[in-house]
Write a protein that holds these residues in place. Structure first.
Motif, PDB file in Angstrom:
ATOM      1  N   GLY A 165       0.830  -1.203   0.000  1.00  0.00           N
ATOM      2  CA  GLY A 165       0.000   0.000   0.000  1.00  0.00           C
ATOM      3  C   GLY A 165       0.857   1.242   0.000  1.00  0.00           C
ATOM      4  O   GLY A 165       2.038   1.200  -0.347  1.00  0.00           O
ATOM      5  N   LYS A 166       0.252   2.365   0.396  1.00  0.00           N
ATOM      6  CA  LYS A 166       0.982   3.635   0.451  1.00  0.00           C
ATOM      7  C   LYS A 166       0.796   4.285   1.808  1.00  0.00           C
ATOM      8  O   LYS A 166      -0.222   4.095   2.483  1.00  0.00           O
ATOM      9  N   SER A 167       1.785   5.068   2.195  1.00  0.00           N
ATOM     10  CA  SER A 167       1.765   5.753   3.478  1.00  0.00           C
ATOM     11  C   SER A 167       0.894   7.000   3.424  1.00  0.00           C
ATOM     12  O   SER A 167       0.370   7.370   2.365  1.00  0.00           O
ATOM     13  N   TYR A 168       0.756   7.660   4.547  1.00  0.00           N
ATOM     14  CA  TYR A 168      -0.020   8.904   4.639  1.00  0.00           C
ATOM     15  C   TYR A 168       0.504   9.941   3.653  1.00  0.00           C
ATOM     16  O   TYR A 168      -0.273  10.671   3.029  1.00  0.00           O
ATOM     17  N   GLU A 169       1.835   9.991   3.486  1.00  0.00           N
ATOM     18  CA  GLU A 169       2.441  10.965   2.582  1.00  0.00           C
ATOM     19  C   GLU A 169       2.669  10.407   1.182  1.00  0.00           C
ATOM     20  O   GLU A 169       3.340  11.036   0.366  1.00  0.00           O
ATOM     21  N   GLY A 170       2.131   9.221   0.913  1.00  0.00           N
ATOM     22  CA  GLY A 170       2.164   8.674  -0.443  1.00  0.00           C
ATOM     23  C   GLY A 170       3.364   7.812  -0.780  1.00  0.00           C
ATOM     24  O   GLY A 170       3.565   7.470  -1.951  1.00  0.00           O
ATOM     25  N   ARG A 171       4.159   7.438   0.206  1.00  0.00           N
ATOM     26  CA  ARG A 171       5.317   6.582  -0.055  1.00  0.00           C
ATOM     27  C   ARG A 171       4.877   5.122  -0.118  1.00  0.00           C
ATOM     28  O   ARG A 171       4.012   4.696   0.636  1.00  0.00           O
ATOM     29  N   PRO A 172       5.499   4.325  -0.999  1.00  0.00           N
ATOM     30  CA  PRO A 172       5.144   2.899  -1.070  1.00  0.00           C
ATOM     31  C   PRO A 172       5.600   2.154   0.184  1.00  0.00           C
ATOM     32  O   PRO A 172       6.633   2.484   0.775  1.00  0.00           O
ATOM     33  N   LEU A 173       4.815   1.162   0.581  1.00  0.00           N
ATOM     34  CA  LEU A 173       5.118   0.346   1.754  1.00  0.00           C
ATOM     35  C   LEU A 173       5.676  -0.982   1.261  1.00  0.00           C
ATOM     36  O   LEU A 173       4.938  -1.942   1.009  1.00  0.00           O
ATOM     37  N   PHE A 174       7.005  -1.028   1.120  1.00  0.00           N
ATOM     38  CA  PHE A 174       7.644  -2.179   0.504  1.00  0.00           C
ATOM     39  C   PHE A 174       7.889  -3.319   1.496  1.00  0.00           C
ATOM     40  O   PHE A 174       8.240  -3.091   2.656  1.00  0.00           O
ATOM     41  N   VAL A 175       7.709  -4.529   0.977  1.00  0.00           N
ATOM     42  CA  VAL A 175       7.951  -5.754   1.732  1.00  0.00           C
ATOM     43  C   VAL A 175       8.786  -6.683   0.859  1.00  0.00           C
ATOM     44  O   VAL A 175       8.601  -6.716  -0.372  1.00  0.00           O
ATOM     45  N   LEU A 176       9.687  -7.431   1.487  1.00  0.00           N
ATOM     46  CA  LEU A 176      10.427  -8.468   0.788  1.00  0.00           C
ATOM     47  C   LEU A 176       9.852  -9.834   1.147  1.00  0.00           C
ATOM     48  O   LEU A 176       9.609 -10.122   2.321  1.00  0.00           O
ATOM     49  N   LYS A 177       9.627 -10.644   0.140  1.00  0.00           N
ATOM     50  CA  LYS A 177       9.235 -12.039   0.358  1.00  0.00           C
ATOM     51  C   LYS A 177      10.479 -12.881   0.135  1.00  0.00           C
ATOM     52  O   LYS A 177      11.002 -12.956  -0.975  1.00  0.00           O
ATOM     53  N   LEU A 178      10.946 -13.500   1.202  1.00  0.00           N
ATOM     54  CA  LEU A 178      12.215 -14.217   1.181  1.00  0.00           C
ATOM     55  C   LEU A 178      11.953 -15.711   1.339  1.00  0.00           C
ATOM     56  O   LEU A 178      11.272 -16.127   2.285  1.00  0.00           O
TER      57      LEU A 178
END
Length: 341
Positions: free
Chosen positions: A87-100
């Motif tokens: 998703g995106k943060s309050y200020e519009g930054r992407p919420l990145f996750v790594l699938k390992l």
């Protein structure tokens, strides 16, 4: 009762004699807090940012550096690493996750790891990066790591509170974030308080996005690990009340073995137990939320130290902190593989 107090430099001349007169024992932990903050958040212009091989895991990294590192790893280790946004943060930054993990079959149990819920706790994101590094570097040589990545997926979110983390680098400040809808003790309704709970459950886009991701995979995810600072503790539910969780014996056993493994590296002793009795009663714990949503092993790590450096843990302590924490996380994960079905 032990408490930390921050006072303006010119006020210490008044406070210290008062403490002596009142026979109150005190220790000056940081004599110049401003200098300590400036030292930690000073720009590091000479880092090698061009390749994963040159990435320095023994310094703190900005949000931009961390996200670039995630992207490079997903390209250079595509057999084990996938990068995506929840998703995106309050200020519009992407919420990145790594699938390992090794993509060997369609369904595998999983472990969720998040760092940086609280923006000023920089050692958290440092550990998330360290974990990924160790996993990739030892996959071929360490049978335990190979088994972990072959049999499990790890969802790793190096920076949960991306806006706050970015702000803490650019404005030398801090944020808190709340992701739980159980509100009683230990939460504030005042927006300027560290423990502000928000206007309503999952009010923030970051929290809502992660909560949605976890709820969709609640049957797959068997462990939730959240990394914070500081106190040197390994905590499990409940945090919001004094009560014993149904699978207490299994969780307690995992915690006991994990802190012993951690201590074997440098002799650092962690306290462990239910958060409410080991630390204090606090509402808004993501760990409690995860447990309430069906994730049987939910832990919160409070990493080094116990207050001398506090939130300003020097970069020289990143390596030992992450090395010992890695042993604990591996121990918990192997416990899952043996006990969890």
């Amino acid at each position: 009762i032990v408490t930390d107090v921050r006072v303006p430099g010119n006020s210490s001349q008044i406070l210290l004699p008062y403490l002596q007169q009142a026979n109150i024992k005190y220790t000056v932990l940081i004599s110049d807090l401003q200098k300590a903050i400036e030292k930690q958040s000073g720009l590091r212009l000479y880092r090698n940012r061009r390749s994963v091989a040159g990435y320095n895991y023994e310094v703190y990294h900005s949000l931009e550096e961390i996200q670039s590192w995630m992207y490079r790893l997903s390209k250079t280790h595509s057999d084990l690493v996938q990068m995506f946004s929840v998703g995106k943060s309050y200020e519009g930054r992407p919420l990145f996750v790594l699938k390992l993990g090794k993509r060997s079959r369609s369904y595998k149990r999983a472990v969720w790891i998040d760092c940086g819920i609280h923006a000023r706790e920089w050692i958290g994101p440092a550990f998330c990066q360290w974990f990924v590094k160790e996993a990739l570097q030892t996959y071929q040589t360490d049978p335990a790591m190979r088994r972990m990545l072959n049999q499990l997926y790890f969802y790793i979110m190096p920076v949960f509170n991306v806006d706050g983390y970015h702000f803490s680098w650019t404005n030398v400040s801090s944020f808190a974030n709340v992701s739980e809808n159980i509100l009683d003790e230990g939460a504030s309704f005042h927006p300027c308080d560290d423990t502000y709970c928000g206007p309503f459950p999952e009010s923030e886009p970051e929290v809502k996005a992660v909560a949605h991701f976890l709820r969709k995979r609640r049957k797959q995810i068997k462990a939730y690990l959240s990394f914070h600072a500081y106190a040197q503790m390994l905590l499990y539910p409940y945090s919001y009340k004094y009560a014993t969780i149904p699978n207490f014996s299994c969780v307690e056993s995992a915690a006991y073995n994990a802190v012993n493994a951690l201590q074997s590296a440098y002799g650092i002793r962690y306290r462990y137990g239910p958060a409410s009795t080991t630390l204090y009663v606090s509402s808004g714990s993501s760990m409690d939320w995860a447990y309430k949503n069906g994730i049987p092993y939910a832990f919160a790590f409070e990493l080094r130290d116990t207050g001398h450096f506090g939130f300003l843990l020097p970069e020289t302590l990143i390596k030992p902190t992450c090395t010992e924490t890695m042993l604990a996380v591996k121990n918990i994960t192997m416990h899952l593989l043996k006990k969890c079905h």
